[in-house]
Design a protein around this motif. Sequence first.
Motif, PDB file in Angstrom:
ATOM      1  N   PHE A 503     -34.530  -2.174  15.735  1.00  0.00           N
ATOM      2  CA  PHE A 503     -35.059  -1.798  14.629  1.00  0.00           C
ATOM      3  C   PHE A 503     -33.914  -1.640  13.613  1.00  0.00           C
ATOM      4  N   ASP A 504     -33.158  -2.536  13.846  1.00  0.00           N
ATOM      5  CA  ASP A 504     -32.041  -2.547  12.757  1.00  0.00           C
ATOM      6  C   ASP A 504     -31.340  -1.267  12.584  1.00  0.00           C
ATOM      7  N   VAL A 505     -31.234  -0.411  13.637  1.00  0.00           N
ATOM      8  CA  VAL A 505     -30.531   1.041  13.546  1.00  0.00           C
ATOM      9  C   VAL A 505     -29.026   0.392  14.032  1.00  0.00           C
ATOM     10  N   PRO A 506     -28.196   0.889  13.508  1.00  0.00           N
ATOM     11  CA  PRO A 506     -26.825   0.667  13.906  1.00  0.00           C
ATOM     12  C   PRO A 506     -26.431   1.601  15.157  1.00  0.00           C
ATOM     13  N   ASN A 507     -25.532   1.147  15.876  1.00  0.00           N
ATOM     14  CA  ASN A 507     -25.153   1.804  16.973  1.00  0.00           C
ATOM     15  C   ASN A 507     -24.629   3.119  16.733  1.00  0.00           C
ATOM     16  N   PHE A 508     -25.073   4.102  17.338  1.00  0.00           N
ATOM     17  CA  PHE A 508     -25.237   5.557  17.146  1.00  0.00           C
ATOM     18  C   PHE A 508     -23.820   6.262  17.108  1.00  0.00           C
ATOM     19  N   PRO A 509     -23.391   6.176  18.569  1.00  0.00           N
ATOM     20  CA  PRO A 509     -22.057   6.688  18.860  1.00  0.00           C
ATOM     21  C   PRO A 509     -20.967   6.216  17.848  1.00  0.00           C
ATOM     22  N   LYS A 510     -20.974   4.879  17.696  1.00  0.00           N
ATOM     23  CA  LYS A 510     -20.168   4.163  16.744  1.00  0.00           C
ATOM     24  C   LYS A 510     -20.234   4.747  15.441  1.00  0.00           C
ATOM     25  N   SER A 511     -21.454   4.666  14.856  1.00  0.00           N
ATOM     26  CA  SER A 511     -21.417   5.464  13.574  1.00  0.00           C
ATOM     27  C   SER A 511     -21.109   6.910  13.398  1.00  0.00           C
ATOM     28  N   LEU A 512     -21.252   7.698  14.417  1.00  0.00           N
ATOM     29  CA  LEU A 512     -20.788   9.220  14.501  1.00  0.00           C
ATOM     30  C   LEU A 512     -19.213   8.950  14.499  1.00  0.00           C
ATOM     31  N   ALA A 513     -18.669   8.410  15.266  1.00  0.00           N
ATOM     32  CA  ALA A 513     -17.266   7.984  15.345  1.00  0.00           C
ATOM     33  C   ALA A 513     -16.437   7.549  13.940  1.00  0.00           C
ATOM     34  N   GLU A 514     -17.276   6.775  13.101  1.00  0.00           N
ATOM     35  CA  GLU A 514     -16.860   6.217  11.977  1.00  0.00           C
ATOM     36  C   GLU A 514     -17.029   7.386  10.866  1.00  0.00           C
ATOM     37  N   LEU A 515     -18.272   8.383  11.100  1.00  0.00           N
ATOM     38  CA  LEU A 515     -18.196   9.167  10.132  1.00  0.00           C
ATOM     39  C   LEU A 515     -17.166  10.186  10.569  1.00  0.00           C
ATOM     40  N   ALA A 516     -17.084  10.626  11.597  1.00  0.00           N
ATOM     41  CA  ALA A 516     -15.806  11.620  11.953  1.00  0.00           C
ATOM     42  C   ALA A 516     -14.336  11.032  11.349  1.00  0.00           C
ATOM     43  N   LEU A 650     -15.106  19.547  13.222  1.00  0.00           N
ATOM     44  CA  LEU A 650     -16.032  19.553  14.234  1.00  0.00           C
ATOM     45  C   LEU A 650     -17.304  18.708  13.615  1.00  0.00           C
ATOM     46  N   LEU A 651     -17.461  17.806  14.352  1.00  0.00           N
ATOM     47  CA  LEU A 651     -18.878  17.181  13.856  1.00  0.00           C
ATOM     48  C   LEU A 651     -19.926  17.300  15.133  1.00  0.00           C
ATOM     49  N   LEU A 652     -21.040  17.838  14.552  1.00  0.00           N
ATOM     50  CA  LEU A 652     -22.095  18.167  15.428  1.00  0.00           C
ATOM     51  C   LEU A 652     -23.291  17.280  15.087  1.00  0.00           C
ATOM     52  N   ALA A 653     -24.036  16.634  16.003  1.00  0.00           N
ATOM     53  CA  ALA A 653     -25.086  15.922  15.786  1.00  0.00           C
ATOM     54  C   ALA A 653     -26.176  16.262  16.702  1.00  0.00           C
ATOM     55  N   SER A 654     -27.284  16.593  16.329  1.00  0.00           N
ATOM     56  CA  SER A 654     -28.445  16.807  17.281  1.00  0.00           C
ATOM     57  C   SER A 654     -29.892  16.790  16.502  1.00  0.00           C
ATOM     58  N   SER A 718     -30.872  12.251  14.462  1.00  0.00           N
ATOM     59  CA  SER A 718     -29.928  13.439  14.789  1.00  0.00           C
ATOM     60  C   SER A 718     -29.312  13.979  13.516  1.00  0.00           C
ATOM     61  N   GLU A 719     -29.520  15.139  13.239  1.00  0.00           N
ATOM     62  CA  GLU A 719     -28.853  15.906  12.068  1.00  0.00           C
ATOM     63  C   GLU A 719     -27.439  15.971  12.441  1.00  0.00           C
ATOM     64  N   VAL A 720     -26.660  15.331  11.345  1.00  0.00           N
ATOM     65  CA  VAL A 720     -25.119  15.534  11.672  1.00  0.00           C
ATOM     66  C   VAL A 720     -24.662  16.678  10.490  1.00  0.00           C
ATOM     67  N   THR A 721     -23.800  17.441  11.131  1.00  0.00           N
ATOM     68  CA  THR A 721     -23.094  18.518   9.950  1.00  0.00           C
ATOM     69  C   THR A 721     -21.468  18.185  10.491  1.00  0.00           C
ATOM     70  N   ILE A 722     -20.943  18.368   9.492  1.00  0.00           N
ATOM     71  CA  ILE A 722     -19.529  18.204   9.670  1.00  0.00           C
ATOM     72  C   ILE A 722     -18.663  19.504   9.149  1.00  0.00           C
TER      73      ILE A 722
END
Lengths: 727, 727
Positions: A503-516, A650-654, A718-722
Motif C-alpha cells: 500500500f505504498d507505506v514506507p518501511n516503518f522501523p526505517k522511517s522511525l530511525a530516520e525521524l530519530a 526519546l522517541l515513542l511510537a505506538s 503508530s503515534e510518534v512523539t519525540i
Amino acid sequence: MNLNDARKIIMPAHSASEDSTLHALPKRVFPRTPDLSGSNVEAKREEIRRYFHATLDRYEQLFETLQGEEAYFKKPISLRHPLIFYLGHTSTFFTNKLMLAGLIKERINPKMESMFAVGVDEMSWDDLNTTHYDWPSVDEVRAYRLKIRNTVDRIISEVPLSLPIGWDSPWWTIIMGIEHERIHLETSSVLIRQHTLEHVSAHPAWRPCGKSGQAPQNQLIHVAEGTVYLGKNKTDRTYGWDNEYGSHVAEVAAFQASKYLVSNQEFLAFIDANGYGTESFWEEEGRAWRCHTRAEYPTFWIRQGAEWRLRLMTEEIPMPWDWPAEVNYHEAKAFCNWKAATSGQSFRLPTEDEWYRLYDVAGLSDVPHTEQAAGNIHFDYFASSCPVNEFPQGEFYDVVGNVWQWTETPIYPFEGFDIHTHYDDFTTPTFDGRHNLIKGGSWISCGNESLKSARYAFRRHFFQHAGFRYVVGDTAVVQHDSHYETDKLLSEYAEFHYGDRYFDVPNFPKSLAELAIAAMGGKPCRKALDLGCASGRATFELARRFDEVTGIDFSARFIGQGVQLAGTGVLRYTLTDEGDLVVYRERTLTGLGLDAVRHKVAFYQGDACNLKPLFTGYDLILAANLIDRLYDPAKLLTSIHERLNLGGILLLASPYTWLEEHTKREAWIGGFKRDGESFGTLDGLNEVLGDRFKLIQGPKEVPFVIRETRRKFQHTLSEVTIWERVA
Amino acid sequence: MNLNDARKIIMPAHSASEDSTLHALPKRVFPRTPDLSGSNVEAKREEIRRYFHATLDRYEQLFETLQGEEAYFKKPISLRHPLIFYLGHTSTFFTNKLMLAGLIKERINPKMESMFAVGVDEMSWDDLNTTHYDWPSVDEVRAYRLKIRNTVDRIISEVPLSLPIGWDSPWWTIIMGIEHERIHLETSSVLIRQHTLEHVSAHPAWRPCGKSGQAPQNQLIHVAEGTVYLGKNKTDRTYGWDNEYGSHVAEVAAFQASKYLVSNQEFLAFIDANGYGTESFWEEEGRAWRCHTRAEYPTFWIRQGAEWRLRLMTEEIPMPWDWPAEVNYHEAKAFCNWKAATSGQSFRLPTEDEWYRLYDVAGLSDVPHTEQAAGNIHFDYFASSCPVNEFPQGEFYDVVGNVWQWTETPIYPFEGFDIHTHYDDFTTPTFDGRHNLIKGGSWISCGNESLKSARYAFRRHFFQHAGFRYVVGDTAVVQHDSHYETDKLLSEYAEFHYGDRYFDVPNFPKSLAELAIAAMGGKPCRKALDLGCASGRATFELARRFDEVTGIDFSARFIGQGVQLAGTGVLRYTLTDEGDLVVYRERTLTGLGLDAVRHKVAFYQGDACNLKPLFTGYDLILAANLIDRLYDPAKLLTSIHERLNLGGILLLASPYTWLEEHTKREAWIGGFKRDGESFGTLDGLNEVLGDRFKLIQGPKEVPFVIRETRRKFQHTLSEVTIWERVA
C-alpha cells in the motif's frame, strides 16, 4: 582398466524419431545436458529433442531389467511406491510442468496424472501416505508414456525457441522435465537394486564392471588451504536446480583427504572391529537408525557363511573388495569416528567446501560433450561401481564418479538462492538440517547430476549409490543456516522489518530511525538503544548514524532474526500466500545497504520493564510499538531518564492498542475515563514523563503494514512523539 | 393558592460579584437558561455571569439546610456518596470541562478533583464503587468552590464571546457547567430529603407549600389524535444536552389522560387494595424491586399509627392528600395495572410522545424569562410540591411542574442524535432500555430542566421528585430502539458497511454492488441475492437497480443490522477509539441515500451451504467474502446454478483466507498443493463452477478496510470474479 571392455558395455538406445543426419554429436556417449546458449536455433531444437528421447529411452530400458508384471507392482522396499509408479511419474511430471508453463492447456490423462503426481522417491522426505492405489497396467502406462512423449516431441518442434534459454523460457521447463527423468533414472536404479533378485534379470545395456581385486592401501594426502567458489548464476550455460543458484565463497583451511574412496576392504575392518556394535562410534541420530534397523553391515552386502557377496542392480557377485563401500551417512560417519578413536586423529567426512577444494586441486572440469568422462560417471564406462583405483584425478581417485560421496554439510541455500516458480518445492523442504549433501556423482549420474555445480541432498539414513572419502582436518565443521522461518508471527515480522512495501507505506522501523536521527540534530550520536527492537531493523538503521546501537527485545526468537542478520547477513522466511501455499523470501544486509554497519549493533534479550543497569548512557532511546505491549509501561517510562543522557532524545511510537492480555487494565497509562473524563495515552505520557521530558515533536502518525497473506494485511497508525530529556 | 406567599419564599441569592446596575432582568424569578443568540455581547456576558452566580448561590444555599458537619459526611442512602461529595462535585465538573475546552490549562486542586470527579448521583447507573474516600473538610471544600467560582468568573470576563453561542463555542462549555450544577441542585435536594431529619433543618429560602386539603376527584379527558414534533437542532436558542438533538415526529393516536396527577389520596386506594402485596399488578422488574426492598408504600410516606405523614426536604408534615403521589416507575406502573385490572380499561403511563401531545393541547410554552411560570416549577412558587389542582394548564393540571411524571418510554436517541465531545457520556450509557424518561419537571427543576425539549431519564426504580399521570390508550406502546451496538465484531462490521472511508478505500459492499450492476448490462434485473450479506450494505445497494433483493447471512446478529436499518432507517454503534474509550456513530438510510429502496430488501438467516429451496430464480447472486468462511464451499458452488437464472450473473469476492477454524482443510477449494502443483482458489473456482459458468470479468482485486481501533485496521484485498451462467 580395460577401456575397450567398458566401451562395449555402453549402448545408448536410439530414439524412434532419431534422424541420424541431424546429429552432429557422436553417439558414443550418453547425451550431456545441453548448452543453453548458442546461435543455431534449429540445431539446438534438435539437440534438445535428442536429449529428450535418449533420456526416455534409457529410462524405459531400465525397466527392461524387471522380470514379469509382478516386478512392477510389488514394492522393493516398504517406504516406496512400486516401480509402476516411477514408470508413470516422470511422464506426469512433464504434463504438470508443461501446464504451468502454458505449453499445454489440458491434462492428458487426469486419472493417471493424479496417481503419478506425488511419489515417495529418494529425493523425498515424507513417509509413504496410506492412500490406496489401483494402479493401471504396465501396458496402459507405456501407452500413456508414449502419448506424453509425442506431445513433448510436438512441443519441441513447434514452440518458438530463442537462445540463450533462460529461467523464464518455456524451454527451461522442457529441460526441467528431462533432467527430472534423469534423476529418476538413478533413483529407480537404486530401487531395482533393492528389489529381490527374482524380480530382476541381467540386461546387456546394464552390464556391471567386471573388474575387481585387492583394494589399494588408502592414504591421506595433504590439501593446501585455498578459496572455493560455489554457486551458479542465471546466465550460466547449463540447466540447474534452484539450490545451485546464488553464490558462496569459502576459505578452506588445509586438510588431509584420503586418496581413494573407502573401499569394501577398508570398511570391513570397521565391521570386524565391531564398529556396528560399538555405540560410541555412532552419532545420536545414527545410533537411533542402527537401533531401529539392526544393521550389522552395509545394506547391499550379503553374508554367506564366511563369505561376503555384494548385490548390484541386477545380480549378486562375490564381494569386489576394491570397489567403494556403499553406505549411508551414519555408517560413513561411524567409520570416521572409529578411525578417529583408534588413531587419535580428527577423522571425519569432508564438508561441501572441502569437496570443492578437492575438485579444484584435482584439476577437474565438467564431463565433456563429445568425449568420455574422467571418471566412472554418466554411463561412460560401467553400469556399476568399479575399483577405487581405476580413475586417477590429480593425486586423488574418484573425486567425481564411481559413487556419490557423503559430506558433513546439510544442504543450505546460497546467498541469492532463488526458487523456480514451476518447481517451488524442489529443494525448500530439505532446508531442515536433516538432508546432507552428496557430491561427485555415481556411475549412473548424468545430465545435471554430473555437473560440478550439482547439489543433491538426502536424509542421512537413505541409500543411494553412495560411499565416502574421509578427511582429517583440525578446523571445526561450519554448518550453514538453512532455516526458513515458517513461524507465522516471526515470518510476518521479518517481512515487516526487511520486506516489501505494501500500500505504498514506507518501511516503518526505517522511517522511525530516520525521524530519530533527524531529531538528534547536532547532538552527540554515540550510543542508541532500540527498545522492543523485535526483528531489529531499526537497530541496524540507527547504526547508520550512531557508533553503537543496542537492540533489546523480550522475545529471544525475535532478536534471533537480528542476530542472524548481523552474523550471517541473511534472513530467510516463508510467507503465506493463500491457504497452505507459501512463497519464499531471502533478505540480506547487503541488499538493504546495511552490511557496513553490522559490526555496530548488538542484540540482547531483555525485559523493558526490568532492564539490567548496564543498559545506560544512551543518546537516543527508540521504543516502537512497545508501550502498549508491556505489563507495566509506567515502570519503564518513569525510570527511562536514568538510561538516557541529559539532552538525549526519546522517541515513542505506538498505536495505543491497549489489550488486557498484554497490560492489565490498571497498568494502562491512558485509554480510559479518569475522573470522569477521557484520558488518552498521550495524556498519560505527558503525565508519566513529567518534568524530566519535553515534547519536542509530534504527535504524528506513522503508518505500518504487516502482511498476513497475499491479500490480507494489518494496516496501523503508530503515534510518534519525540521527547528531549531536560532534567 | 396564595401567590403572595409563594413569592415570599423565593429569595434568590445574589452573587458577590453581582453588579446590580448591569441587570436588566427582574430579580423576582430565578434566572432562566440564557438565550444563546442576541446582539449585545457585553449584556450576554453579564447575563451568563448572573446565571452562573445565581446557580452557585442557590446550590450553596441548599447545603445550608444541613445541620452540622456530620450531615455532610454521613451518607443519606447507602448507594450514594455523602453530601460533601456533591458540594465539591459541581465545581470539579467545571474544572474538567474548562480544561477540555482549553479555557484553563491546569487543574486547580488535583487531589480534590480526583475525589470529586465521578460520583454516583441519580443520573448515574453504576453501583457505588468501593474506593475509600478521605474527604476534605466542609471549609476546605467551600474554599475550593470559591476558587473555582473566581476562576470561572474571570473566564466569563475575559474569554471572547460571539453570538450566537454554538456547540463549538467555549461558552457552550461554561453553560454546560452551570446547567450541570442546576441538575445537581435538584438531585441533591432529593438526597437531603432522604437524609434523616436530625441532619436537616428548615430554612427560610426553602419553605414548602403550606396548602393542602382534600384531593379532587380525578377524571379522564379525551385527547384527539395529533402529530408531535420532538427534538432540537443545533441552531436552537437554548442550551441542550446531547439527547435532545435530532428529530422525532410521531402521529399520536387519540387517548384519554387523567386531568390531574395521581394524588396521594388517589394512590392510597391502591395501597389499601393491597396493591403492593398483589404480585399480578407488578411488572417483572418491579416485582424484583419490591421483593428486594419490601416496600409497602411510597418511599417518602411515613406511617404513624393509623396516620400517614409525608417527608419533605427538611421536615415531615401530615399527609397532604391533594399533593401528587411521589413514586418510582414500578409503583406508578403497578398502580395503572391495578386500575386496568379493576376497571377493564387499558390504563397505563403515557409515552413520551403522548406527554408532548398533552403539552401541545394544554397550549404550553417554555417558562418566560421575566414572568412566573404557568406551573409549580423553577422555584417560581414553592420549595415543595403543591396540590394537584393548583395549576390548570388547558383542560389539565400540572402537565409541567409540581413533580416529574414517569413515562412508558425508555430514553432513546432521536435520529440525528449527536454527542458533545466535552461530555460524551452524559446520555449514551443510559441507552440501554432500562432508563425511562420523566417529563414535565418538578418544583425545583430549573434552567434546561424546565424546557419543553428537556429529556431526563432514570432507572425505573429510582426516586426523584416524581409522580405520574395515567392514560387510557388502545394503541400499543411503541418502544424505540436505543441500542448502540457495542459488540466488537458487529460494530466493526457496521462501520465497514455503513461508515467512514479509511485510507481512501471506497466502501466495499457498495463497490461490489456497483460492479455487479454494471456487469448486468441490459439483462433483466428483477431479483438479486446477497449471499453472506453480513450487515447488509450490498443488499441495499443492489436494490437501487433490482426490484427485489434478498440478503442472507448465517449470523442472525449480522442481519439484525440490515433488518434494523430497513425497519427504522437508523443504525447506531460504538467504535473503539483507544483502550476503553469509544466514539458513537449513527448511520441512517437517508444519509446513505438508500431510504427510497428500503422496501425492496428482505433479510433472512440462512446457511449458504444448505439454503432453502425458495431462494431461487435470481438474476444476480453476489457472494462477498463468503466462500472462505463456509464449511463446505464446494457444496454451495456446485449447486448455485440452480438458484440463478440462465444468463444470470454470479459475482464472487474473496481474499481466499482459508483457515481451518472455518473450513476444514479437505473442504478448501484451493490454496494447497494438488498433484504436486500449487492449486489456487481461482483454479478451484474454475473447476467447481465447471462448464455451467463462464468467467466474464476478473480476477480483479477490490480492497476493503475494517477499522478495529482509531489507529488499527485490517486492510485486505478481495479477489473479484464475475461469472455468467451459460448452462
